[in-house]
Design a protein around this motif. Structure first.
Motif, PDB file in Angstrom:
ATOM      1  N   PHE A  94       1.240  -1.224  -0.182  1.00 25.55           N
ATOM      2  CA  PHE A  94      -0.433   0.243   0.345  1.00 25.55           C
ATOM      3  C   PHE A  94       0.455   1.316  -0.146  1.00 25.55           C
ATOM      4  N   THR A  95       0.650   2.197  -0.447  1.00 28.20           N
ATOM      5  CA  THR A  95       0.959   3.199  -0.608  1.00 28.20           C
ATOM      6  C   THR A  95       0.101   4.536   0.397  1.00 28.20           C
ATOM      7  N   ILE A  96       0.637   4.701   1.938  1.00 33.77           N
ATOM      8  CA  ILE A  96      -0.529   5.546   2.518  1.00 33.77           C
ATOM      9  C   ILE A  96      -0.439   6.985   1.864  1.00 33.77           C
ATOM     10  N   VAL A  97      -1.577   7.963   1.531  1.00 36.94           N
ATOM     11  CA  VAL A  97      -1.637   9.220   1.377  1.00 36.94           C
ATOM     12  C   VAL A  97      -1.862   9.644   2.196  1.00 36.94           C
ATOM     13  N   LEU A  98      -1.188  10.223   3.131  1.00 42.57           N
ATOM     14  CA  LEU A  98      -1.631  11.964   4.411  1.00 42.57           C
ATOM     15  C   LEU A  98      -1.006  12.952   3.691  1.00 42.57           C
ATOM     16  N   GLY A  99      -2.647  14.080   3.956  1.00 47.24           N
ATOM     17  CA  GLY A  99      -2.891  15.290   3.027  1.00 47.24           C
ATOM     18  C   GLY A  99      -2.435  15.946   4.980  1.00 47.24           C
ATOM     19  N   ALA A 100      -1.527  16.853   4.918  1.00 48.27           N
ATOM     20  CA  ALA A 100      -1.308  17.239   6.259  1.00 48.27           C
ATOM     21  C   ALA A 100      -1.139  18.722   5.548  1.00 48.27           C
ATOM     22  N   TYR A 101      -1.434  19.413   6.911  1.00 48.45           N
ATOM     23  CA  TYR A 101      -1.644  20.818   7.346  1.00 48.45           C
ATOM     24  C   TYR A 101      -1.724  21.021   8.619  1.00 48.45           C
ATOM     25  N   ASN A 102      -0.728  22.142   9.790  1.00 45.29           N
ATOM     26  CA  ASN A 102      -0.145  22.722  10.348  1.00 45.29           C
ATOM     27  C   ASN A 102      -1.657  21.181  11.152  1.00 45.29           C
ATOM     28  N   GLY A 103      -0.322  20.345  11.240  1.00 46.01           N
ATOM     29  CA  GLY A 103      -1.286  18.656  12.249  1.00 46.01           C
ATOM     30  C   GLY A 103      -0.205  18.572  13.332  1.00 46.01           C
ATOM     31  N   GLU A 104       0.127  18.902  13.476  1.00 48.35           N
ATOM     32  CA  GLU A 104       1.100  18.904  14.594  1.00 48.35           C
ATOM     33  C   GLU A 104       0.925  18.561  15.837  1.00 48.35           C
ATOM     34  N   LYS A 105      -0.409  18.726  16.276  1.00 46.14           N
ATOM     35  CA  LYS A 105      -0.746  18.579  17.415  1.00 46.14           C
ATOM     36  C   LYS A 105      -1.411  17.554  17.424  1.00 46.14           C
ATOM     37  N   TRP A 106      -1.582  16.712  16.478  1.00 49.52           N
ATOM     38  CA  TRP A 106      -2.749  15.082  16.158  1.00 49.52           C
ATOM     39  C   TRP A 106      -1.725  13.729  15.356  1.00 49.52           C
ATOM     40  N   LEU A 107      -1.146  15.013  14.646  1.00 48.99           N
ATOM     41  CA  LEU A 107       0.258  13.395  13.731  1.00 48.99           C
ATOM     42  C   LEU A 107       0.442  12.302  14.811  1.00 48.99           C
TER      43      LEU A 107
ATOM     44  N   ASP B 233       0.829  21.010   2.360  1.00 50.34           N
ATOM     45  CA  ASP B 233       0.099  22.193   1.909  1.00 50.34           C
ATOM     46  C   ASP B 233       0.469  23.357   2.535  1.00 50.34           C
ATOM     47  N   GLY B 234       1.962  23.526   2.870  1.00 44.86           N
ATOM     48  CA  GLY B 234       2.159  24.442   3.630  1.00 44.86           C
ATOM     49  C   GLY B 234       1.793  24.902   4.424  1.00 44.86           C
ATOM     50  N   SER B 235       2.430  23.733   5.288  1.00 42.86           N
ATOM     51  CA  SER B 235       2.049  24.154   6.617  1.00 42.86           C
ATOM     52  C   SER B 235       3.041  25.177   7.551  1.00 42.86           C
TER      53      SER B 235
END
Length: 326
Positions: free
Chosen positions: A25-38, A60-62
């Motif tokens: 599998f390739t997991i595609v993670l869409g991220a944006y300012n996610g430090e609190k949840w990652l 996307d520009g975190s």
């Protein structure tokens, strides 16, 4: 075990199923300012019982520590799981996911989409692999969700669609949640042939439309595979109960919904060569009648076999068509 929504028009291929059993599998993670949840989501990848996965992160520009967290995770998992961090286009979450799928260096194979603030159940990838194997070469898989609060305490759950998924539903509603969505290798190839459509509001809705329109299989797993965290910053929140159904019915009558439908239809028209003959005809039946008040537009919806998952929201849809809203 999950079952396809209907017999796929794309014939099953034994060699494709054999390749699927061996594929990573390739997991595609869409991220944006996610430090609190990652941290929780990344830990859930490591806990998967199906360990054949790699990770692409489209940031996307975190402006927070998101990229540093991903780099640290790459070092932590080492050579067992390739981790690729790319820069997103900065055009919103839908384009972020779709542009990653269409990246020129993106690997072939099955693809699991991931939001940054959820937590996968350990069997998610294993269930997805089995689910994809029940469909044809072009298959989209989705599972059910357990809604939680910000601290991951359960507060509800999603339920399977009341009516079979299909193109007539996909034109006006999404039933494949993006945070559980998995594409077969053939479905990924379809997406890449079409490219990134302009302005589609939701990537998961678009993928449901495209795969079902091309005659592919839509597999909805009755098992809960993701904890869907509700924290007030979600792009889309959970919808539960009659009040939520009524809210959706009112949304169908609103202007934004009609704009979403128009944008999706334009994208489907651009990809018309990928649709089955029957679905091309349904799309043309729908677009042959202008969006304006009158019963003609409502009749066009009926001829195209358009439906939503509940009677109330389907009724609202047909009223919206008669009012010239969609």
């Amino acid at each position: 075990m999950p079952t396809p929504s209907a017999p796929p028009s794309v014939s099953s291929d034994t060699s494709a199923r054999s390749a699927l059993r061996r594929a990573r599998f390739t997991i595609v993670l869409g991220a944006y300012n996610g430090e609190k949840w990652l941290a929780d989501q990344l830990a859930s990848y490591k806990a998967q019982t199906d360990t054949a996965w790699d990770l692409w992160v489209s940031d996307d520009g975190s402006t927070d520590a998101t990229r540093d967290i991903i780099r640290a995770f790459a070092a932590e998992v080492g050579p067992d799981h390739a981790v690729r961090l790319i820069r997103g286009p900065g055009q919103g979450f839908a384009t972020n996911f779709l542009s990653a799928l269409c990246h020129p260096e993106f690997p072939a194979g099955p693809v699991a989409l991931s939001d940054q603030d959820d937590v996968w159940h350990p069997g998610k990838l294993a269930h997805a692999r089995a689910g994809l194997g029940t469909g044809g070469p072009v298959t989209i898989y989705g599972g059910l969700l357990r809604m939680t609060d910000a601290g991951l305490q359960p507060i509800g759950r999603s339920h399977p669609p009341k009516r079979p998924p299909g193109f007539g539903n996909a034109l006006v509603q999404n039933v494949v949640s993006g945070n559980s969505l998995v594409l077969s290798p053939g479905a990924l190839a379809l997406v890449r042939r079409v490219g990134v459509p302009a302005g589609v509001p939701y990537h998961d809705w678009w993928l449901y439309q495209l795969v079902s329109g091309a005659g592919g299989s839509v597999v909805i797993d009755p098992r809960i595979v993701v904890d869907y965290r509700q924290h007030g910053q979600n792009t889309m929140g959970a919808h539960r109960g009659f009040a939520a159904t009524l809210e959706r019915a009112m949304q169908v009558l609103g202007r934004d919904y009609g704009s979403w439908i128009a944008t999706n239809i334009a994208a489907l028209q651009a990809a018309e060569n990928e649709l089955t003959r029957r679905n091309r005809a349904r799309l043309r039946a729908l677009t042959a009648v202008p969006v304006r008040p009158g019963l003609a537009r409502m009749r066009a919806f009926a001829r195209a076999g358009i439906y939503r998952q509940t009677r109330l929201t389907t009724l609202a849809l047909y009223i919206a068509a008669a009012l010239g809203r969609v």
